[in-house]
Design a protein around this motif. Structure first.
Motif, PDB file in Angstrom:
ATOM      1  N   ALA A   1      -5.921  10.692   0.560  1.00  0.00           N
ATOM      2  CA  ALA A   1      -6.060  11.340  -0.341  1.00  0.00           C
ATOM      3  C   ALA A   1      -6.478  13.112  -0.542  1.00  0.00           C
ATOM      4  O   ALA A   1      -5.500  13.480  -1.396  1.00  0.00           O
ATOM      5  CB  ALA A   1      -6.495  11.119  -1.396  1.00  0.00           C
ATOM      6  N   HIS A   2      -6.974  13.319   0.603  1.00  0.00           N
ATOM      7  CA  HIS A   2      -7.065  15.234   0.693  1.00  0.00           C
ATOM      8  C   HIS A   2      -5.572  15.867   0.040  1.00  0.00           C
ATOM      9  O   HIS A   2      -5.442  16.408  -0.315  1.00  0.00           O
ATOM     10  CB  HIS A   2      -8.071  15.463   1.731  1.00  0.00           C
ATOM     11  CG  HIS A   2      -9.225  15.040   1.276  1.00  0.00           C
ATOM     12  ND1 HIS A   2      -9.804  14.617   0.318  1.00  0.00           N
ATOM     13  CD2 HIS A   2     -10.107  14.657   2.656  1.00  0.00           C
ATOM     14  CE1 HIS A   2     -11.253  14.325   0.142  1.00  0.00           C
ATOM     15  NE2 HIS A   2     -11.210  13.820   1.635  1.00  0.00           N
TER      16      HIS A   2
ATOM     17  N   SER B   1      -0.660  18.596  -5.003  1.00  0.00           N
ATOM     18  CA  SER B   1      -0.162  18.373  -6.074  1.00  0.00           C
ATOM     19  C   SER B   1      -1.234  19.538  -6.425  1.00  0.00           C
ATOM     20  O   SER B   1      -0.168  19.668  -8.094  1.00  0.00           O
ATOM     21  CB  SER B   1      -1.125  17.266  -6.887  1.00  0.00           C
ATOM     22  OG  SER B   1      -1.249  15.442  -5.992  1.00  0.00           O
ATOM     23  N   SER B   2      -1.897  20.226  -5.894  1.00  0.00           N
ATOM     24  CA  SER B   2      -2.061  21.792  -6.758  1.00  0.00           C
ATOM     25  C   SER B   2      -0.576  22.893  -7.088  1.00  0.00           C
ATOM     26  O   SER B   2      -0.457  22.852  -6.441  1.00  0.00           O
ATOM     27  CB  SER B   2      -3.181  21.730  -6.196  1.00  0.00           C
ATOM     28  OG  SER B   2      -2.617  22.693  -4.499  1.00  0.00           O
TER      29      SER B   2
ATOM     30  N   ILE C   1      -6.096   7.936  -3.437  1.00  0.00           N
ATOM     31  CA  ILE C   1      -5.577   8.700  -4.292  1.00  0.00           C
ATOM     32  C   ILE C   1      -5.685   9.109  -6.140  1.00  0.00           C
ATOM     33  O   ILE C   1      -5.605  10.686  -5.911  1.00  0.00           O
ATOM     34  CB  ILE C   1      -4.042   8.731  -3.837  1.00  0.00           C
ATOM     35  CG1 ILE C   1      -3.690   9.137  -2.442  1.00  0.00           C
ATOM     36  CG2 ILE C   1      -3.379   9.843  -4.718  1.00  0.00           C
ATOM     37  CD1 ILE C   1      -2.453   8.746  -2.235  1.00  0.00           C
TER      38      ILE C   1
ATOM     39  N   VAL D   1      -3.791  15.468  -3.417  1.00  0.00           N
ATOM     40  CA  VAL D   1      -4.825  16.366  -4.234  1.00  0.00           C
ATOM     41  C   VAL D   1      -4.073  17.791  -3.661  1.00  0.00           C
ATOM     42  O   VAL D   1      -3.777  18.535  -4.911  1.00  0.00           O
ATOM     43  CB  VAL D   1      -5.972  15.844  -3.791  1.00  0.00           C
ATOM     44  CG1 VAL D   1      -6.918  16.898  -5.270  1.00  0.00           C
ATOM     45  CG2 VAL D   1      -6.276  14.711  -4.742  1.00  0.00           C
ATOM     46  N   TYR D   2      -3.908  18.615  -2.483  1.00  0.00           N
ATOM     47  CA  TYR D   2      -3.430  19.848  -1.793  1.00  0.00           C
ATOM     48  C   TYR D   2      -2.320  19.773  -2.737  1.00  0.00           C
ATOM     49  O   TYR D   2      -2.284  20.678  -3.246  1.00  0.00           O
ATOM     50  CB  TYR D   2      -4.136  19.539  -0.646  1.00  0.00           C
ATOM     51  CG  TYR D   2      -3.113  21.497  -0.075  1.00  0.00           C
ATOM     52  CD1 TYR D   2      -3.529  22.531  -0.818  1.00  0.00           C
ATOM     53  CD2 TYR D   2      -1.951  21.296   0.347  1.00  0.00           C
ATOM     54  CE1 TYR D   2      -3.199  23.818  -0.797  1.00  0.00           C
ATOM     55  CE2 TYR D   2      -1.182  22.226   0.770  1.00  0.00           C
ATOM     56  CZ  TYR D   2      -1.870  23.156   0.444  1.00  0.00           C
ATOM     57  OH  TYR D   2      -1.227  23.893   0.624  1.00  0.00           O
TER      58      TYR D   2
ATOM     59  N   ARG E   1     -10.842  13.638  -9.773  1.00  0.00           N
ATOM     60  CA  ARG E   1     -12.348  14.089  -9.753  1.00  0.00           C
ATOM     61  C   ARG E   1     -11.605  15.783 -10.003  1.00  0.00           C
ATOM     62  O   ARG E   1     -12.331  16.916  -9.862  1.00  0.00           O
ATOM     63  CB  ARG E   1     -12.245  14.477  -8.007  1.00  0.00           C
ATOM     64  CG  ARG E   1     -13.573  12.353  -7.991  1.00  0.00           C
ATOM     65  CD  ARG E   1     -14.200  12.891  -6.368  1.00  0.00           C
ATOM     66  NE  ARG E   1     -14.492  11.357  -6.222  1.00  0.00           N
ATOM     67  CZ  ARG E   1     -15.923  10.678  -7.105  1.00  0.00           C
ATOM     68  NH1 ARG E   1     -16.552  12.214  -7.811  1.00  0.00           N
ATOM     69  NH2 ARG E   1     -16.170   9.753  -7.011  1.00  0.00           N
ATOM     70  N   ALA E   2     -10.539  16.224  -9.483  1.00  0.00           N
ATOM     71  CA  ALA E   2      -9.884  17.409  -9.317  1.00  0.00           C
ATOM     72  C   ALA E   2      -9.358  17.797 -11.528  1.00  0.00           C
ATOM     73  O   ALA E   2      -8.851  18.948 -11.540  1.00  0.00           O
ATOM     74  CB  ALA E   2      -8.813  17.248  -9.100  1.00  0.00           C
TER      75      ALA E   2
ATOM     76  N   GLY F   1      -8.820  11.224  -6.193  1.00  0.00           N
ATOM     77  CA  GLY F   1      -9.146  12.630  -5.703  1.00  0.00           C
ATOM     78  C   GLY F   1      -8.596  13.143  -6.273  1.00  0.00           C
ATOM     79  O   GLY F   1      -8.909  14.457  -7.205  1.00  0.00           O
ATOM     80  N   LEU F   2      -7.417  12.547  -7.229  1.00  0.00           N
ATOM     81  CA  LEU F   2      -6.641  13.316  -8.607  1.00  0.00           C
ATOM     82  C   LEU F   2      -7.575  13.741  -9.927  1.00  0.00           C
ATOM     83  O   LEU F   2      -7.789  14.387  -9.738  1.00  0.00           O
ATOM     84  CB  LEU F   2      -5.798  12.296  -8.626  1.00  0.00           C
ATOM     85  CG  LEU F   2      -4.169  13.101  -7.849  1.00  0.00           C
ATOM     86  CD1 LEU F   2      -3.146  12.195  -8.130  1.00  0.00           C
ATOM     87  CD2 LEU F   2      -3.843  14.523  -7.795  1.00  0.00           C
TER      88      LEU F   2
ATOM     89  N   LEU G   1      -7.405  20.446 -11.608  1.00  0.00           N
ATOM     90  CA  LEU G   1      -5.180  19.784 -12.236  1.00  0.00           C
ATOM     91  C   LEU G   1      -6.294  19.107 -13.832  1.00  0.00           C
ATOM     92  O   LEU G   1      -5.782  18.702 -14.739  1.00  0.00           O
ATOM     93  CB  LEU G   1      -5.187  18.677 -11.162  1.00  0.00           C
ATOM     94  CG  LEU G   1      -4.868  18.523  -9.617  1.00  0.00           C
ATOM     95  CD1 LEU G   1      -4.329  17.671  -8.856  1.00  0.00           C
ATOM     96  CD2 LEU G   1      -4.287  19.256  -9.710  1.00  0.00           C
TER      97      LEU G   1
END
Length: 264
Positions: A233-234, A240-241, A23, A237-238, A29-30, A26-27, A5
């Protein structure tokens, strides 16, 4: 699956603790630039400091604003500028005798849990559609589908949020912007610990109290434990991708099998 991201900016409302904080982490980290939101500057700065300890080098922006108000929503948007991922996580919950809930309390639950998400979506969706990319995610609850007798006002607000998500997904049809809701099941947060102890013996150790709560008040759960915030959160994040580009208008469950249905 490698989720990247970098170059995206996300706003996560109500993200100083609990699911929202997970969340935001998680975002970050991405690779996303993440707006961490709370009502007070002090709590927001503290949350950013904690997240930086866990994700060194993360690009985090403190967004001190009460986004349940029109003024606060505009302040949040002005602080971040362009937002590519909006996560409407802010919410209030609690137990109440259904016949004792006042008109004022009904309105408060709608204002915070529904209208705050509508307002921010209204502010940010046009920019997303103009750019041809964006993600709007509304954090709902199993209570949207399985309304608890002791939380009718909360269940009502989360049911409304599912309708809001579906409607805005239609508004964004064909633009490259997706709008989804995430149905979170019973999740282990500080607020939920307090809620659990409203319903079970306060003298019980936490592990035992949790088991009693799940057995007596959430027996439908197939997971048979509270969900950890990171597990919610996982999914966020998915969604959001780039990889989730064909998922829109959905109500996706991270509920530990709590909702007894073979459909989402």
């Amino acid at each position: 699956m490698q989720i990247d991201l970098k170059g995206r900016t996300a706003l996560v409302t109500g993200s100083t603790q609990g699911i929202g904080a997970a969340i935001a982490e998680g975002l970050a980290r991405a690779g996303a630039r993440v707006g961490v939101n709370g009502r007070s500057a002090e709590r927001t700065e503290e949350a950013v400091a904690r997240l930086l300890r866990d994700v060194p080098g993360a690009e985090l922006v403190p967004v001190a604003a009460d986004v349940a108000t029109e003024e606060g929503a505009h302040r949040a948007v002005d602080t971040l500028g362009q937002v590519d991922v909006l996560v409407n996580n802010l919410g209030v919950f609690g137990t109440a005798d259904p016949l004792e809930i006042t008109d004022e309390e009904w309105r408060r639950y709608f204002e915070v849990n529904v209208l705050a998400a509508v307002r921010l979506t209204r502010l940010l969706l046009p920019g997303m559609t103009e750019r041809g990319w964006g993600r709007v995610l509304n954090i709902a609850s199993d209570s949207a589908v399985v309304t608890p007798a002791e939380m009718i006002h909360y269940g009502m607000s989360k049911t409304a949020l599912l309708a809001v998500s579906r409607g805005f997904a239609k508004q964004a049809a064909g633009t490259g912007v997706t709008v989804n809701s995430v149905i979170a099941g019973p999740t282990h947060t500080g607020g939920v610990e307090d809620f659990v102890y409203q319903l079970v013996d306060r003298d019980l150790p936490w592990d035992e109290a949790q088991r009693v709560f799940m057995r007596e008040h959430r027996p439908q759960s197939l997971l048979q434990r509270l969900i950890e915030p990171e597990e919610i959160a996982h999914m966020v994040v998915y969604l959001s991708s780039e990889q989730a580009s064909a998922t829109t208008g959905g109500a996706l469950r991270v509920d530990g099998g709590y909702v007894d249905s073979i459909l989402p």
